[in-house]
Structures are given as structure tokens and as C-alpha cells.
Design a protein around this motif. Structure first.
Motif, PDB file in Angstrom:
ATOM      1  N   VAL A  94       5.734  10.862  27.544  1.00 40.09           N
ATOM      2  CA  VAL A  94       6.700  12.365  27.743  1.00 40.09           C
ATOM      3  C   VAL A  94       5.893  12.967  29.114  1.00 40.09           C
ATOM      4  O   VAL A  94       4.164  13.483  28.254  1.00 40.09           O
ATOM      5  N   THR A  95       6.029  14.066  29.551  1.00 43.50           N
ATOM      6  CA  THR A  95       5.947  14.866  30.971  1.00 43.50           C
ATOM      7  C   THR A  95       6.396  16.554  30.312  1.00 43.50           C
ATOM      8  O   THR A  95       7.196  16.232  29.148  1.00 43.50           O
ATOM      9  N   LEU A  96       5.237  16.975  30.206  1.00 39.39           N
ATOM     10  CA  LEU A  96       5.380  18.626  29.559  1.00 39.39           C
ATOM     11  C   LEU A  96       6.410  19.302  30.881  1.00 39.39           C
ATOM     12  O   LEU A  96       5.964  20.833  30.277  1.00 39.39           O
ATOM     13  N   SER A  97       6.194  18.865  31.947  1.00 41.58           N
ATOM     14  CA  SER A  97       7.051  19.772  33.080  1.00 41.58           C
ATOM     15  C   SER A  97       7.535  18.638  33.589  1.00 41.58           C
ATOM     16  O   SER A  97       7.134  18.155  34.395  1.00 41.58           O
ATOM     17  N   SER A  98       9.014  19.915  35.189  1.00 42.26           N
ATOM     18  CA  SER A  98       9.380  19.199  35.815  1.00 42.26           C
ATOM     19  C   SER A  98       7.957  18.691  36.738  1.00 42.26           C
ATOM     20  O   SER A  98       8.477  18.084  37.785  1.00 42.26           O
ATOM     21  N   THR A  99       7.653  19.519  37.177  1.00 39.86           N
ATOM     22  CA  THR A  99       6.153  18.885  37.971  1.00 39.86           C
ATOM     23  C   THR A  99       5.517  17.791  37.674  1.00 39.86           C
ATOM     24  O   THR A  99       5.989  17.419  38.478  1.00 39.86           O
ATOM     25  N   GLU A 100       5.115  17.913  36.598  1.00 42.18           N
ATOM     26  CA  GLU A 100       4.578  16.458  36.042  1.00 42.18           C
ATOM     27  C   GLU A 100       5.117  15.007  36.965  1.00 42.18           C
ATOM     28  O   GLU A 100       4.404  14.748  36.253  1.00 42.18           O
ATOM     29  N   SER A 128       0.585   3.409  61.972  1.00 36.62           N
ATOM     30  CA  SER A 128       0.067   4.699  63.116  1.00 36.62           C
ATOM     31  C   SER A 128      -0.869   6.057  62.011  1.00 36.62           C
ATOM     32  O   SER A 128      -1.713   6.534  62.607  1.00 36.62           O
ATOM     33  N   TYR A 129       0.529   5.712  61.756  1.00 36.28           N
ATOM     34  CA  TYR A 129       0.756   7.657  60.489  1.00 36.28           C
ATOM     35  C   TYR A 129       0.821   7.279  58.968  1.00 36.28           C
ATOM     36  O   TYR A 129       0.870   6.302  58.406  1.00 36.28           O
ATOM     37  N   ALA A 130       0.420   8.312  58.737  1.00 36.63           N
ATOM     38  CA  ALA A 130      -0.122   8.946  57.224  1.00 36.63           C
ATOM     39  C   ALA A 130       1.822   8.478  57.259  1.00 36.63           C
ATOM     40  O   ALA A 130       3.099   8.918  57.986  1.00 36.63           O
ATOM     41  N   SER A 131       1.890   7.152  56.378  1.00 43.51           N
ATOM     42  CA  SER A 131       3.067   7.953  55.610  1.00 43.51           C
ATOM     43  C   SER A 131       4.271   8.711  54.767  1.00 43.51           C
ATOM     44  O   SER A 131       3.105   9.125  53.909  1.00 43.51           O
ATOM     45  N   THR A 132       5.468   8.477  54.743  1.00 41.86           N
ATOM     46  CA  THR A 132       5.523  10.118  55.028  1.00 41.86           C
ATOM     47  C   THR A 132       6.549  10.029  53.406  1.00 41.86           C
ATOM     48  O   THR A 132       7.485   8.680  53.158  1.00 41.86           O
ATOM     49  N   LEU A 133       6.172  10.825  52.569  1.00 41.79           N
ATOM     50  CA  LEU A 133       6.975  10.259  51.110  1.00 41.79           C
ATOM     51  C   LEU A 133       7.583  11.389  50.651  1.00 41.79           C
ATOM     52  O   LEU A 133       7.020  13.024  51.036  1.00 41.79           O
ATOM     53  N   PHE A 134       8.656  11.620  50.961  1.00 43.43           N
ATOM     54  CA  PHE A 134       9.855  12.644  50.538  1.00 43.43           C
ATOM     55  C   PHE A 134       9.911  13.172  48.877  1.00 43.43           C
ATOM     56  O   PHE A 134      10.257  12.256  48.477  1.00 43.43           O
ATOM     57  N   ILE A 135       9.955  13.934  48.811  1.00 42.94           N
ATOM     58  CA  ILE A 135       9.416  14.734  47.064  1.00 42.94           C
ATOM     59  C   ILE A 135      11.052  16.056  47.640  1.00 42.94           C
ATOM     60  O   ILE A 135      10.269  16.622  47.967  1.00 42.94           O
ATOM     61  N   ASP A 136      11.473  16.397  46.002  1.00 44.97           N
ATOM     62  CA  ASP A 136      12.533  17.317  46.404  1.00 44.97           C
ATOM     63  C   ASP A 136      11.480  18.789  45.109  1.00 44.97           C
ATOM     64  O   ASP A 136      12.569  19.813  45.009  1.00 44.97           O
ATOM     65  N   ASN A 137      10.218  18.651  45.203  1.00 51.41           N
ATOM     66  CA  ASN A 137       9.426  19.793  44.006  1.00 51.41           C
ATOM     67  C   ASN A 137       8.249  19.691  44.675  1.00 51.41           C
ATOM     68  O   ASN A 137       7.818  19.121  45.054  1.00 51.41           O
ATOM     69  N   LYS A 138       7.973  21.073  44.917  1.00 48.56           N
ATOM     70  CA  LYS A 138       7.919  21.475  45.975  1.00 48.56           C
ATOM     71  C   LYS A 138       5.937  21.738  45.094  1.00 48.56           C
ATOM     72  O   LYS A 138       4.977  21.783  45.864  1.00 48.56           O
ATOM     73  N   SER A 139       6.408  22.343  44.245  1.00 49.49           N
ATOM     74  CA  SER A 139       4.834  21.964  42.719  1.00 49.49           C
ATOM     75  C   SER A 139       4.123  20.849  43.119  1.00 49.49           C
ATOM     76  O   SER A 139       3.282  20.506  42.880  1.00 49.49           O
ATOM     77  N   GLY A 140       5.366  19.963  42.793  1.00 50.70           N
ATOM     78  CA  GLY A 140       4.835  18.368  42.796  1.00 50.70           C
ATOM     79  C   GLY A 140       4.195  18.318  43.822  1.00 50.70           C
ATOM     80  O   GLY A 140       3.155  18.039  44.365  1.00 50.70           O
ATOM     81  N   ILE A 141       4.343  18.370  45.725  1.00 53.96           N
ATOM     82  CA  ILE A 141       3.699  18.592  46.838  1.00 53.96           C
ATOM     83  C   ILE A 141       2.681  19.172  46.734  1.00 53.96           C
ATOM     84  O   ILE A 141       1.490  19.100  47.012  1.00 53.96           O
TER      85      ILE A 141
END
Length: 207
Positions: A94-100, A128-141
Motif C-alpha cells: 500500500v502506498t500512502l500518496s499518489s506521489t508515492e 546517446s542520450y538519457a532515455s525519456t520517461l514521461f510521468i504525469d505527476n510533478k511531485s513524483g518527478i
């Protein structure tokens, strides 16, 4: 194995194989009707002009499982306009927040990214570059980029801090994407038809 659009439905219904109820059978029939209407769908890969060999989306639905309170996390990796790897799984605690929840989902996606980078390097196409990971939660980023944010999630197992190190090593680059444009939303919960209509071409599915 070729229908990422039904990954969540299959994962969810699989939880009730040992004791299905009538509503689960109704959901199965709904899924079968959808498959009958889209039986011509297939993954179509196109020429790729981008210098980035692949991109990944991750998402989580916090507390989506009413029986356990656990969240469902999902990710999808796209190469040349179509999916090559995806996952839709209930998180193991169980995670305690949407960020978690979002952060834990991003860790799983990050492991897939590292695997993709390794196998592409073996094939003679080192990224050649860092691989992009798209996330829709700014706190998680923020948590993945700034160690100071880990104070509010210090109860997490140390293995989840791995993503922070991968970001700092320029292996993974977390980037914000609006929820409406996050194709991984399809892998975390039951969604409206308009979301499916958006996600299907994004996943590279066409008839």
C-alpha cells in the motif's frame, strides 16, 4: 502479447480466477465483445527518424484496488511508433500518496528502460542520450530528481532510491506529460472510450 490495449483488463480479471463473481463474467463478456470488434488490430512499426531510440510512459492509479487499498502501476515502451514492452500490475504494498504510487511505478518503468538500453547496446545501437520517461505527476518527478524530497518518503525500501541515482547518472530523464496525453493511463484503471481512442494509435495499433 500483441494487444497492449487490454493489458489492464486482463491483469484485473486475472485476480479473480479462483473465485469469479457474476460481475466479473459480465466484464469478461464486455472484453470479448471489444476484442471481436477490434480483431483486426495489429502493432505497426514505422521508420524512426528521431535520435532517441525509444520512449517510455509510466502512470499509477493510487489506491485503485478496493479490496486491498493497493495502487495499480503501469508503463509502456514505444519504439518506432509502436509498443514493444508494457506492464499493468497491482503494486506489492500500500502506498500512502499518489506521489508515492507514481514514484514506485516510475521505478518499475526505469528498470525496463535500463533493460532496453542494455539490449540495444548489445545489438550495436547504444543510446546517446538519457532515455525519456514521461510521468504525469510533478511531485513524483521532483522526488526522482531531488534527494531532499525523499524525507517524506523515507519509509520506502532503499531499493526504490535507485531511480534517483539513475536520473543523476543521466541514464533516465523524467519529463512531465499531462494526464490527458499519458498513454500509460490505459494500464492503470478502467477508462472512458475517449481515452482508449486516444491510446490505441499511440500504442501503434491499427487495423
Amino acid at each position: 502479447m500483441t494487444r497492449p490495449d487490454i493489458a489492464y483488463a486482463v491483469s484485473y480479471l486475472g485476480r479473480f480466477n479462483h473465485n469469479p463473481h457474476p460481475e466479473h463474467w459480465t466484464a469478461v463478456k464486455h472484453l470479448l465483445r471489444y476484442l471481436k470488434g477490434t480483431r483486426d488490430y495489429k502493432l505497426v512499426y514505422k521508420g524512426c527518424e528521431s535520435e532517441e531510440l525509444f520512449i517510455t510512459y509510466s502512470d499509477a492509479s493510487h489506491g485503485g484496488c478496493k479490496q486491498t487499498g493497493r495502487s495499480t502501476g503501469g508503463y509502456v515502451t514505444l519504439v518506432c511508433g509502436a509498443a514493444v514492452g508494457w506492464s499493468s500490475k497491482r503494486q506489492p504494498f500500500v502506498t500512502l500518496s499518489s506521489t508515492e504510487a507514481e514514484y514506485v511505478a516510475a521505478v518499475e518503468a526505469g528498470k525496463e528502460i535500463v533493460w532496453m538500453r542494455n539490449i540495444l547496446t548489445e545489438f550495436g545501437f547504444p543510446p546517446s542520450y538519457a532515455s525519456t520517461l514521461f510521468i504525469d505527476n510533478k511531485s513524483g518527478i521532483d522526488v526522482s530528481k531531488n534527494p531532499e524530497h525523499h524525507g517524506r518518503m523515507k519509509h520506502l525500501d532503499l531499493r526504490f532510491y535507485w531511480l534517483r541515482d539513475a536520473v543523476q547518472a543521466a541514464t533516465i530523464s523524467p519529463v512531465y506529460v499531462p494526464t490527458a496525453e499519458n498513454v500509460a493511463d490505459l494500464f492503470t484503471k478502467a477508462v472512458q472510450p475517449r481515452v482508449v481512442e486516444f491510446a490505441v494509435p499511440m500504442l501503434g495499433l491499427s487495423s
